[in-house]
Write an enzyme that holds these catalytic residues in place. Sequence first.
Site, PDB file in Angstrom:
ATOM      1  N   LYS A   6       0.367  -0.833  -0.170  1.00 45.53           N
ATOM      2  CA  LYS A   6      -0.066  -0.152   0.084  1.00 45.53           C
ATOM      3  C   LYS A   6       0.705   1.571  -0.234  1.00 45.53           C
ATOM      4  O   LYS A   6       1.785   1.671   0.537  1.00 45.53           O
ATOM      5  CB  LYS A   6      -0.593  -0.263   1.119  1.00 45.53           C
ATOM      6  CG  LYS A   6      -1.806   1.018   1.234  1.00 45.53           C
ATOM      7  CD  LYS A   6      -3.460   0.561   0.545  1.00 45.53           C
ATOM      8  CE  LYS A   6      -4.258   1.437   0.723  1.00 45.53           C
ATOM      9  NZ  LYS A   6      -5.873   0.333   0.295  1.00 45.53           N
TER      10      LYS A   6
HETATM   11  N1  GLU Z   1      -7.628   0.488  -3.546  1.00 45.38           N
HETATM   12  C1  GLU Z   1      -7.637  -0.739  -3.225  1.00 45.38           C
HETATM   13  C2  GLU Z   1      -7.523  -1.898  -2.531  1.00 45.38           C
HETATM   14  O1  GLU Z   1      -7.604  -1.198  -0.830  1.00 45.38           O
HETATM   15  C3  GLU Z   1      -7.340  -1.438  -5.204  1.00 45.38           C
HETATM   16  C4  GLU Z   1      -6.404  -2.044  -4.625  1.00 45.38           C
HETATM   17  C5  GLU Z   1      -5.873  -2.434  -6.456  1.00 45.38           C
HETATM   18  O2  GLU Z   1      -6.495  -2.612  -7.316  1.00 45.38           O
HETATM   19  O3  GLU Z   1      -4.321  -3.034  -6.071  1.00 45.38           O
HETATM   20  O4  GLU Z   1      -8.270  -2.706  -2.188  1.00 45.38           O
END
Ligand code: GLU
Length: 401
Positions: free
Chosen positions: A96
């Site tokens: 993240k």
């Molecule tokens: N931000 C989204 C999540 O928290 C998608 C992450 C992604 O597509 O890699 O799952």
Amino acid sequence: MLSAVHSLIDSVGQRLDIPQAVIDQLKAFNKEHAFDITLDNGKSFKAYRMQHNNKRGPYKGGIRYHPDVNLDEVQALATLMSLKTAAVNIPMGGGKGGIAVNPRELNEAELEELSRKYVRHLQPHIGSEKDVPAPDVNTDSKIIDWMVDEFGKLSGAADVASFTGKNIANGGSAGRTAATGRGGVIALAELLRLMGKSDENFTFAVQGFGNVGSYFGTVAEVTNPNWQLVGASDSQAGIQREAGLNATELQEFKADRGRFKDYMSDDTQIISNEDLLGMDVDILVLAGLEDSLTAQNMKNVRAKYIVEMANGPITSEAYDYLTAAGKVILPDVVANAGGVIVSYLEWLQNKNDEHWSEDKVNKQLTDLMEKAVQDMYEAAQQDKTDLKQAAFAMAIKRLTA
Ligand code: GLU
């Protein structure tokens, strides 16, 4: 936030008889990047990318732009991504990123400079086989397109599979923008089916009518007309209408930068965010930010079903209280995994140089999501646990196998 995720991993790990050393290894981060980005005008921002676990595939997870972004939060969210990709069984890891910034205070040129500088710092650590970032809170396909462009310039070769959530014209996937909301609807419908409740009529309210929450509403309007939207909120206020709200119309209102505190329509009342959380509805959809239901307001919740469309919207204390009170909580690591599932499908299409129709994408999303809900539900029945414990157990087994 990280300590809450860790205590749940610990308790599930103990229940599964996994040695503590293995669990400690699972909690550790492979690589942590924390740095400052300074714009040409001198404004400076804290930035992060946490690469938590890549045992099952490249690190995967969004990049969030929000003033409250901090190390503890991105660590927790990266850990949740590893659990999420494992829970829905896609060959991706967890990571993240985030920048502590209020994007509304930057003009477009500053936003672009910020996004490009973020990639400049992380370039050696990103790539379709290393770490594949995506959008998250306050980031979208335009920002991702700048990042892919910058990444291509720096690495000397375009590698569109290195990011997901791109514009369709730049290699994005049909259905990606709506995917998180759509996935939530699919997950809830499957859970209700397993509980023998498919044919019942339900009312629901959506806290946080942004990308995720609004698509939950518009998709449900089409696929589950027996669920009636009666409340919605943004960061400042909510609205409620007993006779029902039109999600498509509200989505357009928000796209035009409308604020619910200024919303005017027949029989619609403006309410506070706290009022929305306590509405007398069957289903409460939490699509705002983390820690929305806490010890302070957990006793106000009247909904029987709660869907965690945000990551970590219920504190552990509130989670335990609500579960003991008989609420059914569809947990984040499955409920909101539709986004990363379609990100994975986008990555696959890019790698194979294919472009799938929206129908094909939605069909695969449905299959993966329904299977995850079935496995989670079965594990919860078998082990007599709540759904979050079951989802974590499923993920932890895969991650430590
Ligand atoms: N931000 C989204 C999540 O928290 C998608 C992450 C992604 O597509 O890699 O799952």
